[in-house]
Design a protein around this motif. Structure first.
Motif, PDB file in Angstrom:
ATOM      1  N   SER A 119      44.171  51.055  58.130  1.00  0.00           N
ATOM      2  CA  SER A 119      43.227  52.167  58.170  1.00  0.00           C
ATOM      3  C   SER A 119      41.757  51.747  58.114  1.00  0.00           C
ATOM      4  CB  SER A 119      43.527  53.143  57.033  1.00  0.00           C
ATOM      5  OG  SER A 119      43.451  52.475  55.799  1.00  0.00           O
ATOM      6  N   SER A 120      41.474  50.478  57.809  1.00  0.00           N
ATOM      7  CA  SER A 120      40.067  50.101  57.629  1.00  0.00           C
ATOM      8  C   SER A 120      39.466  49.361  58.815  1.00  0.00           C
ATOM      9  CB  SER A 120      39.909  49.227  56.385  1.00  0.00           C
ATOM     10  OG  SER A 120      40.329  47.903  56.649  1.00  0.00           O
ATOM     11  N   ASP A 121      40.254  48.591  59.533  1.00  0.00           N
ATOM     12  CA  ASP A 121      39.774  47.729  60.617  1.00  0.00           C
ATOM     13  C   ASP A 121      38.796  46.675  60.096  1.00  0.00           C
ATOM     14  OD1 ASP A 121      40.150  47.017  63.273  1.00  0.00           O
ATOM     15  OD2 ASP A 121      38.341  48.059  63.927  1.00  0.00           O
ATOM     16  N   ASN A 122      38.943  46.319  58.811  1.00  0.00           N
ATOM     17  CA  ASN A 122      38.088  45.335  58.155  1.00  0.00           C
ATOM     18  C   ASN A 122      38.914  44.068  57.921  1.00  0.00           C
ATOM     19  OD1 ASN A 122      36.568  43.781  56.406  1.00  0.00           O
ATOM     20  ND2 ASN A 122      35.992  45.496  55.091  1.00  0.00           N
ATOM     21  N   ASP A 125      40.615  43.121  54.670  1.00  0.00           N
ATOM     22  CA  ASP A 125      41.788  43.876  54.246  1.00  0.00           C
ATOM     23  C   ASP A 125      43.070  43.371  54.889  1.00  0.00           C
ATOM     24  OD1 ASP A 125      40.238  45.521  52.648  1.00  0.00           O
ATOM     25  OD2 ASP A 125      39.879  46.965  54.258  1.00  0.00           O
ATOM     26  N   LYS A 177      45.925  48.692  53.802  1.00  0.00           N
ATOM     27  CA  LYS A 177      44.464  48.709  53.901  1.00  0.00           C
ATOM     28  C   LYS A 177      44.004  48.368  55.313  1.00  0.00           C
ATOM     29  CE  LYS A 177      42.560  47.618  49.402  1.00  0.00           C
ATOM     30  NZ  LYS A 177      41.873  46.566  48.646  1.00  0.00           N
TER      31      LYS A 177
END
Length: 124
Positions: free
Chosen positions: A47-50, A53, A44
């Protein structure tokens, strides 16, 4: 596709604590050096840069610092186990290793260290 494993490494975290069983160890803080390796699935986060995650290594490190600085330990085994518990408690962690060095614990050695490892059990 096989999940990608990320490895967080906390290297040479230098702290002071009360550790040991001799009178001078009980009365005086000593330096310790902590190294930790935490393996987790980072699909996660890749690919999210959050931040939600990913595992937050700063939060983990702050918890380790609080543990070490606010407690007393007789045994290196107990301290290492408690740090390992912090490093491995998030459900995403697959494997965690902790090594703690106690510099100058022996007269002719640079340090004495103890390592412990955690591996998450997988259900069959």
């Amino acid at each position: 596709m096989k999940p990608e494993i990320a490895i967080i490494r906390i290297k040479n975290l230098r702290l002071r604590t009360f550790i040991g069983i001799k009178e001078d160890e009980i009365n005086n803080q000593q330096d310790i050096i902590i190294n930790a390796s935490i393996h987790y699935c980072a699909n996660k986060a890749r690919s999210s840069d959050n931040m939600e995650d990913a595992l937050n290594y700063r939060t983990i490190t702050k918890e380790i610092i609080a543990l070490v600085e606010n407690n007393r330990f007789s045994l290196l085994e107990n301290l290492t186990n408690q740090v390992l518990t912090i490093a491995s408690k998030h459900p995403w962690v697959e494997l965690a290793e902790v090594e703690i060095d106690k510099p100058y614990a022996l007269r002719f050695a640079d340090s004495v260290s103890l390592s412990l490892c955690y591996t998450r059990e997988t259900s069959s």
